[in-house]
Design a protein around this motif. Structure first.
Motif, PDB file in Angstrom:
ATOM      1  N   ALA A 204       1.165   6.102   2.458  1.00 39.61           N
ATOM      2  CA  ALA A 204       1.144   4.972   1.525  1.00 39.61           C
ATOM      3  C   ALA A 204       0.123   5.200   0.419  1.00 39.61           C
ATOM      4  O   ALA A 204       0.400   4.982  -0.764  1.00 39.61           O
ATOM      5  N   ALA A 205      -1.080   5.651   0.795  1.00 32.81           N
ATOM      6  CA  ALA A 205      -2.116   5.909  -0.198  1.00 32.81           C
ATOM      7  C   ALA A 205      -1.692   7.012  -1.166  1.00 32.81           C
ATOM      8  O   ALA A 205      -1.967   6.941  -2.368  1.00 32.81           O
ATOM      9  N   ASP A 206      -1.002   8.009  -0.654  1.00 30.65           N
ATOM     10  CA  ASP A 206      -0.522   9.102  -1.503  1.00 30.65           C
ATOM     11  C   ASP A 206       0.465   8.585  -2.549  1.00 30.65           C
ATOM     12  O   ASP A 206       0.430   8.995  -3.720  1.00 30.65           O
ATOM     13  N   LEU A 207       1.335   7.651  -2.154  1.00 27.53           N
ATOM     14  CA  LEU A 207       2.297   7.083  -3.091  1.00 27.53           C
ATOM     15  C   LEU A 207       1.602   6.291  -4.192  1.00 27.53           C
ATOM     16  O   LEU A 207       1.942   6.399  -5.374  1.00 27.53           O
ATOM     17  N   GLY A 211       0.582   7.462  -8.328  1.00 28.96           N
ATOM     18  CA  GLY A 211       1.263   6.725  -9.382  1.00 28.96           C
ATOM     19  C   GLY A 211       2.748   6.536  -9.153  1.00 28.96           C
ATOM     20  O   GLY A 211       3.478   6.163 -10.084  1.00 28.96           O
ATOM     21  N   TYR A 212       3.225   6.755  -7.926  1.00 26.22           N
ATOM     22  CA  TYR A 212       4.649   6.634  -7.658  1.00 26.22           C
ATOM     23  C   TYR A 212       5.082   5.178  -7.513  1.00 26.22           C
ATOM     24  O   TYR A 212       6.195   4.808  -7.917  1.00 26.22           O
ATOM     25  N   ALA A 213       4.236   4.348  -6.928  1.00 26.77           N
ATOM     26  CA  ALA A 213       4.567   2.935  -6.713  1.00 26.77           C
ATOM     27  C   ALA A 213       3.279   2.151  -6.525  1.00 26.77           C
ATOM     28  O   ALA A 213       2.269   2.692  -6.071  1.00 26.77           O
ATOM     29  N   ASP A 217       4.301  -2.999  -3.825  1.00 30.99           N
ATOM     30  CA  ASP A 217       5.700  -2.598  -3.683  1.00 30.99           C
ATOM     31  C   ASP A 217       5.904  -1.652  -2.501  1.00 30.99           C
ATOM     32  O   ASP A 217       6.949  -1.694  -1.842  1.00 30.99           O
ATOM     33  N   VAL A 218       4.914  -0.814  -2.241  1.00 28.48           N
ATOM     34  CA  VAL A 218       4.980   0.027  -1.040  1.00 28.48           C
ATOM     35  C   VAL A 218       5.053  -0.865   0.202  1.00 28.48           C
ATOM     36  O   VAL A 218       5.882  -0.650   1.097  1.00 28.48           O
ATOM     37  N   ILE A 258      -7.480  11.477  -2.585  1.00 30.40           N
ATOM     38  CA  ILE A 258      -7.125  10.097  -2.242  1.00 30.40           C
ATOM     39  C   ILE A 258      -8.391   9.285  -1.982  1.00 30.40           C
ATOM     40  O   ILE A 258      -8.493   8.122  -2.390  1.00 30.40           O
ATOM     41  N   ALA A 259      -9.375   9.909  -1.307  1.00 26.11           N
ATOM     42  CA  ALA A 259     -10.657   9.230  -1.068  1.00 26.11           C
ATOM     43  C   ALA A 259     -11.305   8.837  -2.389  1.00 26.11           C
ATOM     44  O   ALA A 259     -11.829   7.723  -2.536  1.00 26.11           O
ATOM     45  N   ALA A 260     -11.259   9.744  -3.364  1.00 19.87           N
ATOM     46  CA  ALA A 260     -11.851   9.454  -4.678  1.00 19.87           C
ATOM     47  C   ALA A 260     -11.127   8.296  -5.357  1.00 19.87           C
ATOM     48  O   ALA A 260     -11.754   7.440  -5.996  1.00 19.87           O
TER      49      ALA A 260
END
Length: 287
Positions: A204-207, A211-213, A217-218, A258-260
């Motif tokens: 989820a965090a990767d999405l 900038g994918y969603a 919305d996720v 992702i942490a950043a």
């Protein structure tokens, strides 16, 4: 035979406070320890909030049981005093291995030989900590889920050195405080819960970070498509963003990116989750 009546919880953050309160609620004498008086003051606020939460969400909660619970629960910023007569010490300090190891080195010198040590670590294996405890045969993992009063699992996982009698005693203790014990028969990073949950949260965090969603919305997709009551970013807010940040920070290069994103977009802005009143969502103050 291992008897547990006096319990110490090290760390009074979101989950540490819940463990301490639930254990006292279940009839045990509990000391909640944290590193200084400022942290103890924050713990008092969390415990007061838990009184209100139990009143609303736990069947049969009443003023008498609330008063009895608080009467069995004390707070301390003196580690030696806190653990002087402990039967069980549950460690719930930040998910940073250096902090945990340093904590156990101090604890090993201060706690009585009868005391069992249990880590509530959500990702670290107990074998990574056992050599710092001074009692590897009386050490294991006891991992709780957040919102302990309703998501009441307790994963029990030992090392190759853990005495089977200690393992069995912690299974019983978990049941005695209203948990459903989940025995884990050999060490597994992530235990059961986080072996399932962490990949979901990371995806989820990767999405969102990519900038994918948008986070909302996720969550919407996850709830509608699976029937789950909450989406991953709602779960992030309940956990609190600091814990996943610390875990991601020690991952590979992508995890650190992702942490950043978590730090820059949320943590540095004081958006830590439910406990701070805002994370991926905003939350009204507790009444």
């Amino acid at each position: 035979m291992i008897e547990i009546s006096k319990v110490v919880v090290l760390g009074t953050g979101v989950l540490g406070s819940q463990i301490a309160f639930q254990t006292a609620w279940s009839g045990f004498s509990v000391t909640a320890y944290d590193i200084n008086d400022t942290a103890i003051d924050q713990a008092r606020l969390r415990l007061a909030s838990l009184v209100k939460t139990y009143r609303k969400e736990v069947p049969g909660a009443d003023a008498g049981q609330e008063a009895a619970t608080l009467g069995r629960l004390s707070l301390s910023s003196d580690l030696a005093t806190a653990v002087a007569d402990a039967d069980l010490v549950i460690e719930a300090v930040p998910e940073v291995i250096a902090i945990k190891r340093a904590t156990y080195e101090k604890l090993a010198q201060l706690a009585p030989s009868k005391a069992v040590f249990a880590t509530n670590s959500s990702t670290l294996l107990p074998s990574a900590l056992k050599d710092f405890t001074g009692r590897p045969d009386r050490f294991l993992a006891l991992h709780f889920a957040n919102s302990i009063w309703k998501f009441n699992t307790a994963e029990v996982m030992g090392t190759s050195d853990t005495d089977p009698a200690v393992f069995d005693a912690l299974i019983k203790f978990a049941s005695d405080i209203g948990m459903v014990p989940i025995p884990i028969h050999k060490e597994k990073a992530g235990y059961v819960l986080n072996s399932l949950l962490v990949p979901l949260l990371n995806a989820a965090a990767d999405l969102a970070a990519g900038g994918y969603a948008e986070p909302h919305d996720v969550d919407k997709v996850w709830r509608i498509a699976t029937g789950a009551p909450m989406g991953p970013f709602q779960i992030y807010d309940i956990i609190g963003l600091n814990t996943p940040y610390n875990i991601l920070l020690h991952g590979d290069a992508h995890a650190q990116q992702i942490a950043a994103w978590l730090k820059d977009s949320y943590i540095d802005k004081g958006k830590l989750g439910v406990a701070s009143g805002e994370g991926f969502y905003s939350y009204p103050p507790a009444n």
